[in-house]
Design a protein around this motif. Structure first.
Motif, PDB file in Angstrom:
ATOM      1  N   ASP A 158     142.206  45.507  63.090  1.00 43.19           N
ATOM      2  CA  ASP A 158     143.903  46.195  63.361  1.00 43.19           C
ATOM      3  C   ASP A 158     144.267  45.360  62.274  1.00 43.19           C
ATOM      4  N   LEU A 159     144.608  46.773  61.453  1.00 41.25           N
ATOM      5  CA  LEU A 159     145.536  46.348  59.911  1.00 41.25           C
ATOM      6  C   LEU A 159     146.364  46.539  60.312  1.00 41.25           C
ATOM      7  N   VAL A 160     147.617  46.137  59.909  1.00 47.08           N
ATOM      8  CA  VAL A 160     148.564  45.862  59.588  1.00 47.08           C
ATOM      9  C   VAL A 160     150.217  45.577  58.804  1.00 47.08           C
ATOM     10  N   ASN A 161     150.808  46.169  59.038  1.00 52.75           N
ATOM     11  CA  ASN A 161     151.443  45.752  57.756  1.00 52.75           C
ATOM     12  C   ASN A 161     153.398  45.305  58.442  1.00 52.75           C
ATOM     13  N   GLU A 162     153.433  44.107  58.431  1.00 51.19           N
ATOM     14  CA  GLU A 162     153.664  42.622  58.389  1.00 51.19           C
ATOM     15  C   GLU A 162     154.727  42.151  56.969  1.00 51.19           C
ATOM     16  N   TYR A 163     155.758  43.087  57.241  1.00 50.54           N
ATOM     17  CA  TYR A 163     156.776  42.450  56.338  1.00 50.54           C
ATOM     18  C   TYR A 163     157.870  41.977  56.778  1.00 50.54           C
ATOM     19  N   LEU A 208     159.505  50.173  63.413  1.00 45.02           N
ATOM     20  CA  LEU A 208     160.443  51.102  62.263  1.00 45.02           C
ATOM     21  C   LEU A 208     160.168  51.413  61.327  1.00 45.02           C
ATOM     22  N   GLN A 209     160.598  52.322  60.214  1.00 49.07           N
ATOM     23  CA  GLN A 209     160.726  52.996  59.700  1.00 49.07           C
ATOM     24  C   GLN A 209     161.741  53.204  58.241  1.00 49.07           C
ATOM     25  N   SER A 210     160.447  52.236  57.042  1.00 53.43           N
ATOM     26  CA  SER A 210     160.960  52.552  55.636  1.00 53.43           C
ATOM     27  C   SER A 210     161.533  53.926  54.698  1.00 53.43           C
ATOM     28  N   ASP A 211     162.122  53.833  54.565  1.00 56.58           N
ATOM     29  CA  ASP A 211     162.773  55.402  53.861  1.00 56.58           C
ATOM     30  C   ASP A 211     161.516  56.167  52.867  1.00 56.58           C
ATOM     31  N   ASN A 212     160.017  55.570  52.525  1.00 55.34           N
ATOM     32  CA  ASN A 212     158.998  56.106  52.404  1.00 55.34           C
ATOM     33  C   ASN A 212     158.144  56.177  53.740  1.00 55.34           C
ATOM     34  N   GLN A 213     158.809  56.204  55.071  1.00 57.39           N
ATOM     35  CA  GLN A 213     158.042  56.794  56.265  1.00 57.39           C
ATOM     36  C   GLN A 213     157.451  55.740  56.280  1.00 57.39           C
ATOM     37  N   ASP A 214     157.110  54.820  55.696  1.00 58.45           N
ATOM     38  CA  ASP A 214     156.005  53.831  56.237  1.00 58.45           C
ATOM     39  C   ASP A 214     156.866  52.725  57.574  1.00 58.45           C
ATOM     40  N   SER A 215     155.861  52.743  58.747  1.00 54.17           N
ATOM     41  CA  SER A 215     155.806  52.040  59.896  1.00 54.17           C
ATOM     42  C   SER A 215     156.370  49.915  59.194  1.00 54.17           C
ATOM     43  N   LEU A 216     157.141  49.777  59.641  1.00 51.13           N
ATOM     44  CA  LEU A 216     157.211  48.504  60.050  1.00 51.13           C
ATOM     45  C   LEU A 216     157.099  47.760  61.179  1.00 51.13           C
ATOM     46  N   THR A 217     156.610  48.239  62.205  1.00 50.74           N
ATOM     47  CA  THR A 217     157.187  47.472  63.750  1.00 50.74           C
ATOM     48  C   THR A 217     156.138  48.869  64.212  1.00 50.74           C
ATOM     49  N   SER A 218     155.669  47.972  65.542  1.00 53.98           N
ATOM     50  CA  SER A 218     155.205  49.230  66.759  1.00 53.98           C
ATOM     51  C   SER A 218     155.170  47.819  67.272  1.00 53.98           C
ATOM     52  N   TYR A 219     156.336  47.581  68.458  1.00 55.22           N
ATOM     53  CA  TYR A 219     157.431  46.675  68.918  1.00 55.22           C
ATOM     54  C   TYR A 219     157.090  47.610  70.557  1.00 55.22           C
ATOM     55  N   SER A 220     156.401  47.143  71.306  1.00 55.68           N
ATOM     56  CA  SER A 220     155.860  47.548  72.845  1.00 55.68           C
ATOM     57  C   SER A 220     157.180  46.762  73.510  1.00 55.68           C
ATOM     58  N   ILE A 221     158.155  47.359  74.693  1.00 57.62           N
ATOM     59  CA  ILE A 221     159.058  47.113  75.297  1.00 57.62           C
ATOM     60  C   ILE A 221     158.685  47.504  77.192  1.00 57.62           C
ATOM     61  N   TRP A 222     158.481  46.367  77.532  1.00 59.65           N
ATOM     62  CA  TRP A 222     157.605  47.280  79.160  1.00 59.65           C
ATOM     63  C   TRP A 222     159.279  46.821  80.343  1.00 59.65           C
TER      64      TRP A 222
END
Length: 584
Positions: free
Chosen positions: A453-458, A568-582
């Motif tokens: 599970d490779l993650v963008n954690e910033y 949540l996207q940065s200006d270069n279209q990299d995702s910073l979150t994948s936050y799931s809401i039920w």
């Protein structure tokens, strides 16, 4: 005895023989001596009686001579007849007593010669020791009404003891070696000093204990030799080393042959002990012993894989789980470093390990789990909101026993042989924006599952909340200098439980998607080109800090119950979150 005449003539020698006989406490070797002493006692008694009577007559004669001046006439003929009658009577008494002695001796000898084999109660035989040397190797040689006779097998000392309660045991005729009266020399009246003339055996509890000890030693040696052989064979088989050669006196021999030899040798040693043990047991105990042997053998065979794994672990052949995780991380960073990409470090979330364990437990291979969740859903449920992208790889059969070798092969395939999946695994591993990874490794004898599970954690979160009414608040600070541009909204229907068979079919046996695109959350004054547009009530970014508040009610009203994932996207279209809401 060298000379009975010497004993008869010398009271001193006779006293010494008496003392020796008393010291030996009725040793059977003195049976003949005792009978001779009885005869000598009778003879001595007869002589003493005659001497006493003679002295009495002499005293009577002299007493009468002093009182009577004129001696009375003596009837010599009457005195002679009287003496003859007295002597005949005494001789008859002596003959009767000697006859009784001989009858008793003959009866005792016949009993000792005809005796078979006898066994004592366990509490009697256990504590009996030789009075001379202290050995407990005691055998029964004879018994009579009053006493028992024993022999020490260590020093061949024989003795008698008062009779204990005894019970006769049947003995096969071929094992009885007692002398018959016809075979016994007439001159031999005593008990032989060696056990060759009597039918007896070692005390049965002693023999049984010795058999049990032999069995235990044989079982232990046989088990150790067998396990060594099985270990060699399994080592060769699991490592595909069937042609490992060792040299014995310059003769090349495959190592697996030695393993097979040890297995056969150990089984032979193990089985050879069973007849010895079973032969000393009664029928019921033989059945119980047979059942125990089968159960123990089955337990050993069932435990061989576990024993093999344990031996590999303690010998360092099987690495620990932490060692495997560090090795997998080194493989990923090695591939990234080859292209000058920054290393990733371990995520604090164990979502990958949970999924690897789930696949091994239920024997399936899919990005979905048995609850129907996708990777980003599992990552949120595990406690984090970073943007995650998952790789999975596995040996579902015929896995190498060397787990490190298996992981290296799977990593190489994802980097160099990924055309079937459009190089998606390779691109994910080599994505330069990833800075964390959650790794999962689960395996057994035939399977190896490898999850990344490779993650963008910033983002360091100050607050993240989502209400069922749709109110969402995201507050935190960025560890990377980026500008926030938008939040993409994706929708998945509420998942249901899936079986292993369902997970092996489409669409669960392929790549996963982010769900259905719903729309975007944008700052005031911006509008999405597709889907719905939700204008944020608050959208503030100051340096690395940010605060975003909005309401998902329009998306809820459009799609209803389900799972809404915010990217949540940065200006270069990299995702910073994948936050799931039920929303259910």
């Amino acid at each position: 005895m060298k000379s009975w005449q010497a004993i008869d003539d010398s009271p001193k020698i006779r006293a010494l023989y008496y003392t020796e006989m008393q010291r030996e406490n009725g040793h059977p070797d003195f049976e003949y001596t005792r009978r001779k002493f009885r005869e000598l006692d009778i003879e001595e008694k007869r002589r003493n009686v005659l001497i006493k009577k003679a002295l009495d007559r002499m005293n009577h004669y002299y007493d009468d001579a002093e009182e009577v001046v004129t001696p009375k006439p003596i009837d010599e003929e009457a005195n002679r007849r009287k003496r003859v009658e007295m002597l005949l009577k005494e001789e008859a008494e002596i003959d009767q007593e000697q006859k009784q002695v001989k009858t008793t001796a003959k009866k005792d000898m016949e009993e000792m010669i005809s005796v078979g084999r006898f066994d004592f109660d366990a509490n009697v035989g256990e504590n009996r020791v030789c009075p001379r040397c202290g050995s407990n190797r005691i055998m029964t040689t004879a018994y009579r009404e009053e006493h028992e006779a024993f022999e020490c097998l260590s020093c061949h000392f024989l003795w008698k003891e008062p009779k204990h309660e005894m019970k006769a045991i049947e003995k096969p005729a071929e094992k009885v070696y007692a002398l018959t009266p016809a075979e016994k020399p007439e001159s031999q009246l005593g008990i032989p000093s060696t056990p060759s003339g009597f039918g007896f055996e070692r005390d049965k509890p002693q023999r049984r204990m010795k058999s049990i000890m032999k069995v235990l030693i044989s079982v232990l040696v046989g088990s150790i030799v067998t396990l060594v052989g099985v270990g060699i064979v399994l080592w060769e088989a699991y490592n595909r080393l069937f042609w490992t050669i060792i040299f014995v006196w310059f003769i090349p021999i495959p190592l697996i042959f030695f393993g097979g030899f040890f297995v056969v040798l150990g089984v032979i040693i193990f089985l050879s002990s069973l007849p010895t043990f079973s032969g000393s047991l009664p029928t019921k105990k033989k059945i119980v012993a047979g059942i125990l042997v089968v159960l123990i053998s089955g337990l050993i065979l069932w435990s061989v894989p576990s024993i093999y794994t344990y031996l590999r672990q303690i010998s360092g052949a099987t690495p620990s789980h932490d060692e495997l995780l560090n090795y997998a991380l080194s493989l990923i960073n090695s591939d990234r470093a080859a292209l000058g990409i920054q290393n990733v470090s371990f995520s604090e979330v164990n979502s990958a390990q949970r999924h690897a364990d789930d696949m091994l437990k239920y024997d399936f291979f899919s990005h979905w789990d048995t609850s129907g969740y996708k990777p980003y859903m599992r990552y949120t449920l595990a406690g984090d909101k970073g943007a995650v992208a998952e790789n999975i790889a596995a040996f579902t059969q015929g896995a190498p026993s060397d787990v490190k070798k298996a992981l290296k092969t799977l990593e190489w395939n994802m980097i160099n042989d990924d055309a079937e999946w459009n190089w998606g695994h390779r691109d994910n591993i080599l994505d330069g924006f990833h800075n964390k990874v959650s790794i999962g490794i689960s395996y057994d004898e035939n399977h190896v599952y490898f999850v990344q599970d490779l993650v963008n954690e910033y983002i360091q979160w100050s607050m993240s909340s989502a209400a069922q009414t749709g109110e969402v608040a995201l507050v935190g600070s960025l560890s990377k200098s980026v500008s926030l541009s938008q939040i993409n909204i994706f929708y998945d229907s509420l998942p249901s439980n899936l079986t292993a068979n369902e997970l092996e079919k489409s669409p669960y046996n392929g790549a996963y998607a982010q769900g259905t695109f719903v729309g975007m959350v944008l700052p005031y004054g911006y509008e999405s080109t597709q889907g719905i547009t939700i204008t944020a009530q608050t959208w503030i970014q100051s340096g690395s800090s940010f605060q975003i508040e909005f309401n998902l009610s329009p998306a809820f009203n459009m799609n209803g119950k389900g799972i809404y994932t915010l990217y949540l996207q940065s200006d270069n279209q990299d995702s910073l979150t994948s936050y799931s809401i039920w929303r259910d």
